[in-house]
Design a protein around this motif. Sequence first.
Motif, PDB file in Angstrom:
ATOM      1  N   ILE A  40       0.863  -1.179   0.000  1.00  0.00           N
ATOM      2  CA  ILE A  40       0.000   0.000   0.000  1.00  0.00           C
ATOM      3  C   ILE A  40       0.897   1.224   0.000  1.00  0.00           C
ATOM      4  N   ALA A  41       0.727   2.087  -1.009  1.00  0.00           N
ATOM      5  CA  ALA A  41       1.503   3.328  -1.085  1.00  0.00           C
ATOM      6  C   ALA A  41       0.556   4.509  -0.962  1.00  0.00           C
ATOM      7  N   ASN A  42       1.102   5.717  -0.857  1.00  0.00           N
ATOM      8  CA  ASN A  42       0.246   6.898  -0.698  1.00  0.00           C
ATOM      9  C   ASN A  42      -0.462   7.254  -1.996  1.00  0.00           C
ATOM     10  N   PHE A  43      -0.043   6.603  -3.120  1.00  0.00           N
ATOM     11  CA  PHE A  43      -0.699   6.898  -4.388  1.00  0.00           C
ATOM     12  C   PHE A  43      -1.563   5.720  -4.873  1.00  0.00           C
ATOM     13  N   GLY A  44      -1.595   4.629  -4.059  1.00  0.00           N
ATOM     14  CA  GLY A  44      -2.445   3.508  -4.444  1.00  0.00           C
ATOM     15  C   GLY A  44      -1.976   2.200  -3.843  1.00  0.00           C
ATOM     16  N   ALA A  45      -2.501   1.076  -4.378  1.00  0.00           N
ATOM     17  CA  ALA A  45      -2.160  -0.251  -3.873  1.00  0.00           C
ATOM     18  C   ALA A  45      -1.687  -1.123  -5.035  1.00  0.00           C
ATOM     19  N   PHE A  46      -0.592  -1.895  -4.793  1.00  0.00           N
ATOM     20  CA  PHE A  46      -0.059  -2.799  -5.800  1.00  0.00           C
ATOM     21  C   PHE A  46      -0.680  -4.178  -5.618  1.00  0.00           C
ATOM     22  N   VAL A  47      -1.132  -4.742  -6.752  1.00  0.00           N
ATOM     23  CA  VAL A  47      -1.782  -6.053  -6.731  1.00  0.00           C
ATOM     24  C   VAL A  47      -1.048  -6.974  -7.695  1.00  0.00           C
ATOM     25  N   GLU A  48      -0.633  -8.166  -7.215  1.00  0.00           N
ATOM     26  CA  GLU A  48       0.067  -9.144  -8.034  1.00  0.00           C
ATOM     27  C   GLU A  48      -0.938 -10.160  -8.566  1.00  0.00           C
ATOM     28  N   LEU A  49      -0.965 -10.323  -9.926  1.00  0.00           N
ATOM     29  CA  LEU A  49      -1.849 -11.301 -10.543  1.00  0.00           C
ATOM     30  C   LEU A  49      -1.184 -12.671 -10.590  1.00  0.00           C
ATOM     31  N   GLU A  50       0.099 -12.678 -10.911  1.00  0.00           N
ATOM     32  CA  GLU A  50       0.883 -13.915 -10.929  1.00  0.00           C
ATOM     33  C   GLU A  50       2.336 -13.502 -10.696  1.00  0.00           C
ATOM     34  N   ASP A  51       3.222 -14.480 -10.538  1.00  0.00           N
ATOM     35  CA  ASP A  51       4.631 -14.201 -10.209  1.00  0.00           C
ATOM     36  C   ASP A  51       5.255 -13.310 -11.285  1.00  0.00           C
TER      37      ASP A  51
ATOM     38  N   VAL B 101       4.047 -10.415 -12.390  1.00  0.00           N
ATOM     39  CA  VAL B 101       3.083  -9.531 -13.053  1.00  0.00           C
ATOM     40  C   VAL B 101       2.291  -8.796 -11.986  1.00  0.00           C
ATOM     41  N   GLU B 102       2.451  -7.467 -11.987  1.00  0.00           N
ATOM     42  CA  GLU B 102       1.857  -6.655 -10.925  1.00  0.00           C
ATOM     43  C   GLU B 102       1.232  -5.417 -11.552  1.00  0.00           C
ATOM     44  N   GLY B 103       0.103  -4.946 -10.945  1.00  0.00           N
ATOM     45  CA  GLY B 103      -0.545  -3.731 -11.414  1.00  0.00           C
ATOM     46  C   GLY B 103      -0.900  -2.844 -10.237  1.00  0.00           C
ATOM     47  N   LEU B 104      -1.458  -1.640 -10.554  1.00  0.00           N
ATOM     48  CA  LEU B 104      -1.737  -0.635  -9.525  1.00  0.00           C
ATOM     49  C   LEU B 104      -3.219  -0.267  -9.506  1.00  0.00           C
ATOM     50  N   ILE B 105      -3.800  -0.269  -8.249  1.00  0.00           N
ATOM     51  CA  ILE B 105      -5.126   0.317  -8.016  1.00  0.00           C
ATOM     52  C   ILE B 105      -4.865   1.750  -7.584  1.00  0.00           C
ATOM     53  N   HIS B 106      -5.193   2.718  -8.423  1.00  0.00           N
ATOM     54  CA  HIS B 106      -4.908   4.110  -8.106  1.00  0.00           C
ATOM     55  C   HIS B 106      -5.645   4.524  -6.842  1.00  0.00           C
ATOM     56  N   ILE B 107      -5.131   5.545  -6.164  1.00  0.00           N
ATOM     57  CA  ILE B 107      -5.718   6.032  -4.912  1.00  0.00           C
ATOM     58  C   ILE B 107      -7.166   6.465  -5.097  1.00  0.00           C
ATOM     59  N   SER B 108      -7.481   6.976  -6.286  1.00  0.00           N
ATOM     60  CA  SER B 108      -8.862   7.408  -6.536  1.00  0.00           C
ATOM     61  C   SER B 108      -9.810   6.216  -6.526  1.00  0.00           C
ATOM     62  N   GLU B 109      -9.321   5.058  -7.038  1.00  0.00           N
ATOM     63  CA  GLU B 109     -10.132   3.843  -7.024  1.00  0.00           C
ATOM     64  C   GLU B 109     -10.302   3.314  -5.604  1.00  0.00           C
ATOM     65  N   LEU B 110      -9.267   3.474  -4.793  1.00  0.00           N
ATOM     66  CA  LEU B 110      -9.336   3.026  -3.409  1.00  0.00           C
ATOM     67  C   LEU B 110     -10.369   3.836  -2.627  1.00  0.00           C
ATOM     68  N   LYS B 111     -10.422   5.144  -2.924  1.00  0.00           N
ATOM     69  CA  LYS B 111     -11.365   6.004  -2.205  1.00  0.00           C
ATOM     70  C   LYS B 111     -12.814   5.677  -2.597  1.00  0.00           C
TER      71      LYS B 111
ATOM     72  N   GLY C 209      -9.213  -1.369 -11.448  1.00  0.00           N
ATOM     73  CA  GLY C 209     -10.306  -0.791 -10.690  1.00  0.00           C
ATOM     74  C   GLY C 209     -10.709  -1.796  -9.610  1.00  0.00           C
ATOM     75  N   LEU C 210     -11.002  -1.327  -8.385  1.00  0.00           N
ATOM     76  CA  LEU C 210     -11.331  -2.224  -7.263  1.00  0.00           C
ATOM     77  C   LEU C 210     -12.801  -2.631  -7.336  1.00  0.00           C
ATOM     78  N   LYS C 211     -13.029  -3.973  -7.362  1.00  0.00           N
ATOM     79  CA  LYS C 211     -14.394  -4.483  -7.428  1.00  0.00           C
ATOM     80  C   LYS C 211     -14.852  -5.012  -6.071  1.00  0.00           C
ATOM     81  N   GLY C 212     -13.950  -5.635  -5.327  1.00  0.00           N
ATOM     82  CA  GLY C 212     -14.386  -6.145  -4.034  1.00  0.00           C
ATOM     83  C   GLY C 212     -13.284  -6.911  -3.327  1.00  0.00           C
ATOM     84  N   LEU C 213     -13.504  -7.188  -2.031  1.00  0.00           N
ATOM     85  CA  LEU C 213     -12.553  -7.927  -1.196  1.00  0.00           C
ATOM     86  C   LEU C 213     -12.944  -9.397  -1.203  1.00  0.00           C
ATOM     87  N   ILE C 214     -12.077 -10.267  -1.625  1.00  0.00           N
ATOM     88  CA  ILE C 214     -12.355 -11.698  -1.651  1.00  0.00           C
ATOM     89  C   ILE C 214     -12.091 -12.314  -0.295  1.00  0.00           C
TER      90      ILE C 214
END
Length: 540
Positions: A472-483, A485-495, A527-532
């Motif tokens: 979790i960073a101040n500009f968003g959250a990093f999410v790993e799909l597989e070893d 490969v990683e992407g970013l949920i921007h802070i605006s999506e988190l809010k 984009g954040l859809k939900g917590l699994i």
Amino acid sequence: MVNNLSYDNTNTERLTEGDTEPFYEKTVSLLQDGELIKGKVISVTKDEVIVDIGYKSEGHIPIKEFRDAKGALDVKAGDEIEVLLESSDDDRGYVILSREKANKIRMWNVIEESCNTGKTIEGKIIQKVKGGFSVDLNGIPAFLPGSQADIRPITNPDKLVDSISMFKVIQYDKRKSNIVVSRRTILEAEREKTRKDTMQVLEEGKVVDGIVKNITDYGVFVDLGGVDGLVHITDMSWGKSRHPSHIFKVGDRITVKILKFNKEENKIALGFKQLKPNPWDAVQERYKAGDIIKGRVVKVVDYGIFMELEEGLEGLIHLSELSWAKAKQATQRFKQGDIIEARLLSIDSLSKKISLSLKQLEHNPWDEMGLKYPKGTRVRGVVKNVTDFGVFIGIEEGVDGLVHISDVSWKKIKHPSELFQKGQELEAEVVGVDKEKERVALSIKTLIKDPWYGVSQKYQPGLAVNGTVTNIANFGAFVELEDGVEGLIHISELKRGEKKGIIIKAGDTVEVEVLNIDPQERKIGFGLKGLISAGDKIAG
């Protein structure tokens, strides 16, 4: 009292036998026991010296009184000597004389005169005694205190023993046969006279001789003849200053030049190096870049070695110029005094710097390094060092390759030590050789298939996928799909998610929607859809 009565053989020959008795009685009446008289040596026998003193009988003196310390006789027939009349008629009818006692009497007169007038006396230093020396003043013992033996402290008293010097009597007691003499007062007087004479002839620019008197950390003091001058450490050699004791020792006779002379303050600055030309003045004429020069190692330091080309000229062989292989500490290969050859790289007369090289005398292995290790070559080696920016792997003796942190793994890491440690054996792939910088670039991640290969087809925009929150960073959250490969949920999506009650943290498994993807930049926007499911990992 000295009786100068002499015996005239011519007159006595004209005396009749009857007349001789009154003559001798008259002579005897003129002599008294204990008097100093003069006589003439008639003969020298094995045991005695016979002396004519103009008396009816000759005088007899034991032969031992005429032998010196080595047993040699210092008298012969015909010598006129001064003696003491001990007895004018002993039980054998002999006249008993003593030269030794006569000398002592005469010497005591000289001793008294020396003490009263300051007149000097010659004497011989016999031996060391407690507090000083024993001195022989022509048969009379005297004491020379250690403090009165010399102007300077005596470091080797044995050198004075058996030497003959002039002395002054500074104290005596005839009754107790106690005499104290001084050698120092005479030396001081001589030194003062010498000093005055020297001061008259000294002038700036003059070359003079002197004797090293004292050595300090900052220079040496030189006795120029009653006057001391200082050769400062910076005026000893054109080369880098060493401790004065490495160049001079006390007692050395040296030639120096007077640099400055202050008569009022009695200060004299001397130069030793000024008697030789400054080697830096002609260095460009005598040496050229590329020359092979033999010299002596004068200093070994962590960053290289200093080599003396000639007196006053030193050059540096930097650690990087010791060998084509990765150089270890210079102290492991060289020591002071080693004679070596080096190639001259450059001369900076202004800064007084000379650069030398040892490795330039050898074949450069980097000329073939590119052919030996072409791009794509796989190598194995042991980790030599782990740093913030990468890992060094030894690929052959003296040659290390660098795996930059960006080439360690397809996955982002904070520090190489997370994956590797010193001494670990690894395989890597050559990605480049830089001959000029003498570097081999390696990669470990290229040994593994790039996880981003085909990602754009696999994860297209609009696709809903599950992933793990890694940070979790101040500009968003990093999410790993597989070893890898990683992407970013921007802070605006988190809010937006927080408004819906979706709050995530590192370690959680979340459902995200692929918003955009850039395989070249290795970036994916989510984009954040939900917590699994909630994870146990604490946000970093």
